[in-house]
Design a protein around this motif. Structure first.
Motif, PDB file in Angstrom:
ATOM      1  N   SER A  38       0.844  -1.195   0.000  1.00 28.74           N
ATOM      2  CA  SER A  38       0.000   0.000   0.000  1.00 28.74           C
ATOM      3  C   SER A  38       0.879   1.245   0.000  1.00 28.74           C
ATOM      4  O   SER A  38       1.711   1.425   0.893  1.00 28.74           O
ATOM      5  CB  SER A  38      -0.906  -0.018   1.238  1.00 28.74           C
ATOM      6  N   VAL A  39       0.694   2.094  -1.009  1.00 31.34           N
ATOM      7  CA  VAL A  39       1.494   3.309  -1.152  1.00 31.34           C
ATOM      8  C   VAL A  39       0.567   4.473  -1.484  1.00 31.34           C
ATOM      9  O   VAL A  39      -0.303   4.350  -2.339  1.00 31.34           O
ATOM     10  CB  VAL A  39       2.541   3.164  -2.281  1.00 31.34           C
ATOM     11  N   ALA A  40       0.752   5.591  -0.809  1.00 32.60           N
ATOM     12  CA  ALA A  40      -0.029   6.791  -1.096  1.00 32.60           C
ATOM     13  C   ALA A  40       0.902   7.992  -1.165  1.00 32.60           C
ATOM     14  O   ALA A  40       1.849   8.112  -0.381  1.00 32.60           O
ATOM     15  CB  ALA A  40      -1.102   7.025  -0.032  1.00 32.60           C
ATOM     16  N   LEU A  41       0.624   8.863  -2.107  1.00 30.16           N
ATOM     17  CA  LEU A  41       1.329  10.132  -2.241  1.00 30.16           C
ATOM     18  C   LEU A  41       0.288  11.224  -2.073  1.00 30.16           C
ATOM     19  O   LEU A  41      -0.738  11.232  -2.765  1.00 30.16           O
ATOM     20  CB  LEU A  41       1.989  10.230  -3.612  1.00 30.16           C
ATOM     21  N   VAL A  42       0.516  12.125  -1.119  1.00 30.42           N
ATOM     22  CA  VAL A  42      -0.449  13.192  -0.863  1.00 30.42           C
ATOM     23  C   VAL A  42       0.218  14.553  -1.034  1.00 30.42           C
ATOM     24  O   VAL A  42       1.383  14.743  -0.684  1.00 30.42           O
ATOM     25  CB  VAL A  42      -1.077  13.084   0.547  1.00 30.42           C
ATOM     26  N   SER A  43      -0.539  15.472  -1.601  1.00 31.57           N
ATOM     27  CA  SER A  43      -0.095  16.851  -1.758  1.00 31.57           C
ATOM     28  C   SER A  43      -1.154  17.722  -1.112  1.00 31.57           C
ATOM     29  O   SER A  43      -2.310  17.727  -1.525  1.00 31.57           O
ATOM     30  CB  SER A  43       0.056  17.197  -3.239  1.00 31.57           C
ATOM     31  N   SER A  44      -0.756  18.439  -0.069  1.00 29.91           N
ATOM     32  CA  SER A  44      -1.719  19.180   0.735  1.00 29.91           C
ATOM     33  C   SER A  44      -1.299  20.632   0.883  1.00 29.91           C
ATOM     34  O   SER A  44      -0.149  20.926   1.227  1.00 29.91           O
ATOM     35  CB  SER A  44      -1.842  18.538   2.123  1.00 29.91           C
ATOM     36  N   ALA A  45      -2.223  21.543   0.642  1.00 26.63           N
ATOM     37  CA  ALA A  45      -1.958  22.964   0.847  1.00 26.63           C
ATOM     38  C   ALA A  45      -2.113  23.277   2.327  1.00 26.63           C
ATOM     39  O   ALA A  45      -3.106  22.914   2.952  1.00 26.63           O
ATOM     40  CB  ALA A  45      -2.926  23.814   0.030  1.00 26.63           C
ATOM     41  N   GLY A  46      -1.134  23.930   2.885  1.00 21.86           N
ATOM     42  CA  GLY A  46      -1.225  24.280   4.300  1.00 21.86           C
ATOM     43  C   GLY A  46       0.146  24.520   4.867  1.00 21.86           C
ATOM     44  O   GLY A  46       1.160  24.339   4.204  1.00 21.86           O
ATOM     45  N   HIS A  47       0.190  24.958   6.114  1.00 18.71           N
ATOM     46  CA  HIS A  47       1.468  25.194   6.782  1.00 18.71           C
ATOM     47  C   HIS A  47       2.124  23.856   7.067  1.00 18.71           C
ATOM     48  O   HIS A  47       1.467  22.907   7.456  1.00 18.71           O
ATOM     49  CB  HIS A  47       1.264  25.951   8.097  1.00 18.71           C
ATOM     50  N   ALA A  48       3.432  23.777   6.874  1.00 16.59           N
ATOM     51  CA  ALA A  48       4.145  22.521   7.100  1.00 16.59           C
ATOM     52  C   ALA A  48       4.147  22.140   8.565  1.00 16.59           C
ATOM     53  O   ALA A  48       4.238  20.979   8.905  1.00 16.59           O
ATOM     54  CB  ALA A  48       5.574  22.631   6.593  1.00 16.59           C
ATOM     55  N   ALA A  49       4.060  23.110   9.448  1.00 17.87           N
ATOM     56  CA  ALA A  49       4.070  22.809  10.877  1.00 17.87           C
ATOM     57  C   ALA A  49       3.422  23.962  11.632  1.00 17.87           C
ATOM     58  O   ALA A  49       3.280  25.069  11.124  1.00 17.87           O
ATOM     59  CB  ALA A  49       5.507  22.604  11.371  1.00 17.87           C
ATOM     60  N   GLY A  50       2.991  23.645  12.871  1.00 15.42           N
ATOM     61  CA  GLY A  50       2.505  24.678  13.759  1.00 15.42           C
ATOM     62  C   GLY A  50       1.113  25.185  13.445  1.00 15.42           C
ATOM     63  O   GLY A  50       0.747  26.299  13.839  1.00 15.42           O
TER      64      GLY A  50
ATOM     65  N   ARG B  58      -1.682   3.383  -4.662  1.00 10.95           N
ATOM     66  CA  ARG B  58      -1.617   2.010  -5.133  1.00 10.95           C
ATOM     67  C   ARG B  58      -1.839   1.120  -3.916  1.00 10.95           C
ATOM     68  O   ARG B  58      -1.157   1.265  -2.913  1.00 10.95           O
ATOM     69  CB  ARG B  58      -0.256   1.684  -5.753  1.00 10.95           C
ATOM     70  N   HIS B  59      -2.788   0.207  -4.020  1.00 10.82           N
ATOM     71  CA  HIS B  59      -3.069  -0.713  -2.916  1.00 10.82           C
ATOM     72  C   HIS B  59      -3.334  -2.074  -3.547  1.00 10.82           C
ATOM     73  O   HIS B  59      -4.411  -2.322  -4.079  1.00 10.82           O
ATOM     74  CB  HIS B  59      -4.288  -0.223  -2.118  1.00 10.82           C
ATOM     75  N   GLU B  60      -2.327  -2.931  -3.525  1.00 13.21           N
ATOM     76  CA  GLU B  60      -2.381  -4.182  -4.270  1.00 13.21           C
ATOM     77  C   GLU B  60      -2.055  -5.368  -3.371  1.00 13.21           C
ATOM     78  O   GLU B  60      -1.131  -5.298  -2.554  1.00 13.21           O
ATOM     79  CB  GLU B  60      -1.376  -4.139  -5.431  1.00 13.21           C
ATOM     80  N   GLN B  61      -2.810  -6.445  -3.542  1.00 16.82           N
ATOM     81  CA  GLN B  61      -2.536  -7.658  -2.781  1.00 16.82           C
ATOM     82  C   GLN B  61      -1.335  -8.358  -3.415  1.00 16.82           C
ATOM     83  O   GLN B  61      -1.407  -8.874  -4.529  1.00 16.82           O
ATOM     84  CB  GLN B  61      -3.741  -8.587  -2.761  1.00 16.82           C
TER      85      GLN B  61
ATOM     86  N   VAL C 242       5.523 -10.818  -1.504  1.00 14.43           N
ATOM     87  CA  VAL C 242       6.499 -10.173  -2.401  1.00 14.43           C
ATOM     88  C   VAL C 242       6.306  -8.657  -2.463  1.00 14.43           C
ATOM     89  O   VAL C 242       6.592  -8.030  -3.472  1.00 14.43           O
ATOM     90  CB  VAL C 242       6.436 -10.790  -3.819  1.00 14.43           C
ATOM     91  N   SER C 243       5.827  -8.058  -1.387  1.00  5.65           N
ATOM     92  CA  SER C 243       5.645  -6.604  -1.356  1.00  5.65           C
ATOM     93  C   SER C 243       6.942  -5.869  -1.649  1.00  5.65           C
ATOM     94  O   SER C 243       6.940  -4.794  -2.259  1.00  5.65           O
ATOM     95  CB  SER C 243       5.111  -6.164   0.012  1.00  5.65           C
ATOM     96  N   SER C 244       8.061  -6.456  -1.222  1.00  3.18           N
ATOM     97  CA  SER C 244       9.346  -5.780  -1.394  1.00  3.18           C
ATOM     98  C   SER C 244       9.676  -5.563  -2.872  1.00  3.18           C
ATOM     99  O   SER C 244      10.360  -4.595  -3.213  1.00  3.18           O
ATOM    100  CB  SER C 244      10.463  -6.585  -0.731  1.00  3.18           C
ATOM    101  N   THR C 245       9.193  -6.437  -3.753  1.00  2.00           N
ATOM    102  CA  THR C 245       9.495  -6.284  -5.179  1.00  2.00           C
ATOM    103  C   THR C 245       8.565  -5.289  -5.852  1.00  2.00           C
ATOM    104  O   THR C 245       8.869  -4.799  -6.939  1.00  2.00           O
ATOM    105  CB  THR C 245       9.384  -7.636  -5.910  1.00  2.00           C
ATOM    106  N   ARG C 246       7.462  -4.978  -5.230  1.00  2.00           N
ATOM    107  CA  ARG C 246       6.470  -4.084  -5.833  1.00  2.00           C
ATOM    108  C   ARG C 246       6.545  -2.666  -5.286  1.00  2.00           C
ATOM    109  O   ARG C 246       6.097  -1.707  -5.934  1.00  2.00           O
ATOM    110  CB  ARG C 246       5.068  -4.669  -5.589  1.00  2.00           C
TER     111      ARG C 246
END
Length: 270
Positions: free
Chosen positions: A17-29, A44-47, A51-55
């Motif tokens: 399971s892999v997710a990439l998120v892009s969010s508008a907002g302050h990085a901290a605080g 991507r969320h694949e069974q 062998v997850s390490s190869t994917r």
């Protein structure tokens, strides 16, 4: 306002399971309760079984290409720290560390049980108390208890990740949602099943809820350097057995070396 890009990885189960998120907002605080635009998410969320390490790395590359982003755009790497499959936890930890080292980024470890709670709340925003319970095999359950704090806009840990038999889970004294696959695995042997107001068997470790929880942690400064990222096995008994196996292997190697040394010197004396 800045753009925060976060990569989240989870291989604690039979899914890669892999997710990439892009969010508008302050990085901290950020102030608690501050309104933000929903982050853009690529996933991507694949069974994949064992062998997850190869994917995992190909999936990461696919998401960055799909998003039109580069690894250099990333602000942090999050990973499912466990509990879960020992091999899977090591895979996610190792990849998160490698990417973070190479890019000089902070790492955000997120409990897989917290990801279950986050998943339950994403699916039903009225959820404020979650008993997250996952099948740990060996007739045991990984579990934790979380309460949502509206004022802070964050989960509070009532009971940290633990390992018990199905009948020993401590139930919340308020209405709660039972998240995870333990209900399906143990049925009536799990008293929490009958006590829960709601059962969400699909609230499982997944990179998307993990990323949502990690974004809040990143903004609050709850990160670790890459060299301090580590899996949370919880099952100490198995971890100890592994250590014992390593020690036994070292002892055998040392014994073999002594025997070889004695045999060599013995031959020289004859």
């Amino acid at each position: 306002m800045t753009q925060t890009v976060l990569l989240a990885l989870d291989t604690s189960t039979e899914f890669c399971s892999v997710a990439l998120v892009s969010s508008a907002g302050h990085a901290a605080g950020a102030a608690p309760g501050e309104t933000r635009a929903e982050p853009r998410v690529w996933v991507r969320h694949e069974q994949t079984g064992a062998v997850s390490s190869t994917r995992l790395l190909p999936a990461i590359r696919e998401l960055f290409d799909e998003a039109g982003l580069k690894l250099a755009d990333c602000d942090a790497v999050a990973f499912g720290s466990g509990p879960g499959s020992f091999t899977g936890l090591r895979t996610a930890t190792g990849v998160a560390q490698g990417l973070a080292f190479g890019l000089n980024l902070p790492v955000v470890p997120v409990s897989t049980l917290l990801a279950c709670a986050e998943s339950a709340r994403l699916r039903d925003p009225s959820v404020t108390r979650v008993l997250a319970a996952l099948d740990a095999r060996m007739d045991e359950v990984y579990w934790a208890d979380y309460a949502w704090d509206d004022a802070q806009g964050e989960w509070r840990t009532v009971q940290r990740a633990s390992l018990d038999t199905p009948d020993r889970l401590v139930l919340p004294d308020v209405p709660f949602t039972l998240a995870g696959n333990a209900a399906a695995a143990f049925g009536a042997r799990l008293p929490a099943l009958a006590a829960a107001r709601r059962v969400d068997g699909e609230a499982l470790p997944h990179a998307v809820p993990l990323a949502h929880a990690a974004l809040r942690a990143l903004r609050a400064g709850r990160t670790v350097p890459a060299d301090q990222a580590a899996p949370e096995y919880v099952r100490d008994k198995v971890a100890q057995t592994t250590a014992e196996r390593v020690a036994e292997k070292a002892e055998k190697a040392e014994k073999a070396a002594r025997l070889a040394h004695d045999a060599t010197h013995g031959e020289g004396r004859q």
